[in-house]
Each structure stands twice: as structure tokens, then as C-alpha cells.
Design a protein around this motif. Structure first.
Motif, PDB file in Angstrom:
ATOM      1  N   ASN A   4      29.371  38.779  54.822  1.00  0.00           N
ATOM      2  CA  ASN A   4      30.153  37.656  54.289  1.00  0.00           C
ATOM      3  C   ASN A   4      30.466  37.861  52.810  1.00  0.00           C
ATOM      4  O   ASN A   4      31.570  37.607  52.368  1.00  0.00           O
ATOM      5  N   TRP A   5      29.482  38.338  52.047  1.00  0.00           N
ATOM      6  CA  TRP A   5      29.699  38.571  50.622  1.00  0.00           C
ATOM      7  C   TRP A   5      30.745  39.654  50.424  1.00  0.00           C
ATOM      8  O   TRP A   5      31.615  39.524  49.568  1.00  0.00           O
ATOM      9  N   VAL A   6      30.677  40.719  51.198  1.00  0.00           N
ATOM     10  CA  VAL A   6      31.657  41.808  51.085  1.00  0.00           C
ATOM     11  C   VAL A   6      33.048  41.281  51.398  1.00  0.00           C
ATOM     12  O   VAL A   6      34.010  41.581  50.689  1.00  0.00           O
ATOM     13  N   PHE A   7      33.181  40.488  52.435  1.00  0.00           N
ATOM     14  CA  PHE A   7      34.481  39.918  52.807  1.00  0.00           C
ATOM     15  C   PHE A   7      35.031  39.044  51.683  1.00  0.00           C
ATOM     16  O   PHE A   7      36.197  39.157  51.314  1.00  0.00           O
ATOM     17  N   ILE A   8      34.209  38.200  51.118  1.00  0.00           N
ATOM     18  CA  ILE A   8      34.643  37.320  50.024  1.00  0.00           C
ATOM     19  C   ILE A   8      35.061  38.146  48.812  1.00  0.00           C
ATOM     20  O   ILE A   8      36.070  37.873  48.178  1.00  0.00           O
ATOM     21  N   TYR A   9      34.293  39.193  48.511  1.00  0.00           N
ATOM     22  CA  TYR A   9      34.620  40.063  47.383  1.00  0.00           C
ATOM     23  C   TYR A   9      35.966  40.755  47.600  1.00  0.00           C
ATOM     24  O   TYR A   9      36.813  40.772  46.712  1.00  0.00           O
ATOM     25  N   LEU A  10      36.178  41.315  48.784  1.00  0.00           N
ATOM     26  CA  LEU A  10      37.441  42.001  49.072  1.00  0.00           C
ATOM     27  C   LEU A  10      38.610  41.024  49.059  1.00  0.00           C
ATOM     28  O   LEU A  10      39.702  41.364  48.605  1.00  0.00           O
ATOM     29  N   LEU A  11      38.408  39.828  49.540  1.00  0.00           N
ATOM     30  CA  LEU A  11      39.453  38.813  49.509  1.00  0.00           C
ATOM     31  C   LEU A  11      39.818  38.456  48.068  1.00  0.00           C
ATOM     32  O   LEU A  11      40.994  38.317  47.734  1.00  0.00           O
ATOM     33  N   SER A  12      38.830  38.373  47.193  1.00  0.00           N
ATOM     34  CA  SER A  12      39.121  38.054  45.790  1.00  0.00           C
ATOM     35  C   SER A  12      39.905  39.180  45.131  1.00  0.00           C
ATOM     36  O   SER A  12      40.785  38.934  44.319  1.00  0.00           O
ATOM     37  N   PHE A  17      44.775  41.782  42.665  1.00  0.00           N
ATOM     38  CA  PHE A  17      45.624  42.956  42.539  1.00  0.00           C
ATOM     39  C   PHE A  17      47.014  42.686  43.100  1.00  0.00           C
ATOM     40  O   PHE A  17      47.168  41.958  44.080  1.00  0.00           O
ATOM     41  N   ASP A  18      48.012  43.290  42.491  1.00  0.00           N
ATOM     42  CA  ASP A  18      49.390  43.197  42.953  1.00  0.00           C
ATOM     43  C   ASP A  18      49.736  44.510  43.652  1.00  0.00           C
ATOM     44  O   ASP A  18      49.959  45.529  43.003  1.00  0.00           O
ATOM     45  N   PHE A  80      52.063  51.690  44.615  1.00  0.00           N
ATOM     46  CA  PHE A  80      51.413  51.408  43.348  1.00  0.00           C
ATOM     47  C   PHE A  80      50.679  50.070  43.447  1.00  0.00           C
ATOM     48  O   PHE A  80      51.142  49.147  44.113  1.00  0.00           O
ATOM     49  N   THR A  81      49.555  49.967  42.759  1.00  0.00           N
ATOM     50  CA  THR A  81      48.797  48.718  42.684  1.00  0.00           C
ATOM     51  C   THR A  81      48.538  48.426  41.221  1.00  0.00           C
ATOM     52  O   THR A  81      48.099  49.305  40.477  1.00  0.00           O
ATOM     53  N   SER A  82      48.809  47.205  40.808  1.00  0.00           N
ATOM     54  CA  SER A  82      48.601  46.791  39.431  1.00  0.00           C
ATOM     55  C   SER A  82      47.664  45.602  39.380  1.00  0.00           C
ATOM     56  O   SER A  82      47.513  44.862  40.360  1.00  0.00           O
ATOM     57  N   GLY A  83      47.033  45.423  38.222  1.00  0.00           N
ATOM     58  CA  GLY A  83      46.154  44.288  38.073  1.00  0.00           C
ATOM     59  C   GLY A  83      45.696  44.095  36.644  1.00  0.00           C
ATOM     60  O   GLY A  83      45.979  44.915  35.779  1.00  0.00           O
ATOM     61  N   PRO A  84      44.952  43.019  36.415  1.00  0.00           N
ATOM     62  CA  PRO A  84      44.438  42.711  35.076  1.00  0.00           C
ATOM     63  C   PRO A  84      43.145  43.480  34.815  1.00  0.00           C
ATOM     64  O   PRO A  84      42.551  44.066  35.733  1.00  0.00           O
ATOM     65  N   VAL A  85      42.684  43.432  33.582  1.00  0.00           N
ATOM     66  CA  VAL A  85      41.450  44.101  33.203  1.00  0.00           C
ATOM     67  C   VAL A  85      40.241  43.557  33.977  1.00  0.00           C
ATOM     68  O   VAL A  85      39.303  44.285  34.246  1.00  0.00           O
ATOM     69  N   SER A  86      40.279  42.293  34.351  1.00  0.00           N
ATOM     70  CA  SER A  86      39.213  41.718  35.172  1.00  0.00           C
ATOM     71  C   SER A  86      39.797  40.633  36.071  1.00  0.00           C
ATOM     72  O   SER A  86      40.832  40.065  35.771  1.00  0.00           O
ATOM     73  N   CYS A  87      39.098  40.391  37.157  1.00  0.00           N
ATOM     74  CA  CYS A  87      39.566  39.386  38.132  1.00  0.00           C
ATOM     75  C   CYS A  87      38.777  38.102  37.986  1.00  0.00           C
ATOM     76  O   CYS A  87      37.655  38.097  37.605  1.00  0.00           O
TER      77      CYS A  87
END
Length: 87
Positions: A4-12, A17-18, A80-87
Motif C-alpha cells: 500500500n505504501w509503495v502504491f501511494i508513493y508511486l501515485l504521488s 512528474f509531467d 521526456f519526463t519533467s518535474g520539480p526539485v521535490s514533490c
């Protein structure tokens, strides 16, 4: 680590990420591209470790990571995948 934790982490990450998006320009001079990067998450970690980095763009097919001094504008670019320095 529970499933469950892994799923929540991947969902976040998916929300953070864009995917299939590029942040053109604003590359940190002398730092780009970083080659041999294994994932967008690893690229984000490189950004977090670099002073002045606020965003990144990662190309999975080449393992290249561009560290950005500004978020700039997103534009569609497959692979390509883009994102911020932290989520």
C-alpha cells in the motif's frame, strides 16, 4: 515496505512528474546534460543535490538529465519526463 505504501508513493510521483513533457531552456550552465541517469526519480535527486536547481527534464531512451535553474514553460515532447526539485 508494504504494498500500500509503495502504491501511494508511486501515485504521488505520477501526480508530481509531467510525463511526455519538456521544460525547454533554463539549463544550468556546465551541468547539462548529465548522462547515464537511470530514471526520472534519479534525475530529480540530482536536481535536489545541485544548488540552484528548481526543476529537471529526463529522457528515458538516452538516460540524459537536464537540470533547470527555472521551471520555464512545459511543452509536449514524447519520451521526456519533467518535474520539480521535490514533490
Amino acid at each position: 515496505m508494504s504494498r500500500n505504501w509503495v502504491f501511494i508513493y508511486l501515485l504521488s510521483l505520477a501526480r508530481c512528474f509531467d510525463v511526455d513533457m519538456d521544460r525547454a531552456g533554463n539549463d544550468i550552465v556546465g551541468k547539462n546534460p548529465v548522462e547515464g541517469v537511470s530514471s526520472a526519480l534519479a534525475c530529480q535527486a540530482l536536481c535536489a543535490a545541485e544548488s540552484g536547481c528548481v526543476a529537471f527534464t529526463f529522457q528515458a531512451s538516452t538516460g540524459k538529465c537536464w537540470l533547470k535553474s527555472s521551471s520555464g514553460t512545459l511543452s509536449a515532447l514524447a519520451g521526456f519526463t519533467s518535474g520539480p526539485v521535490s514533490c
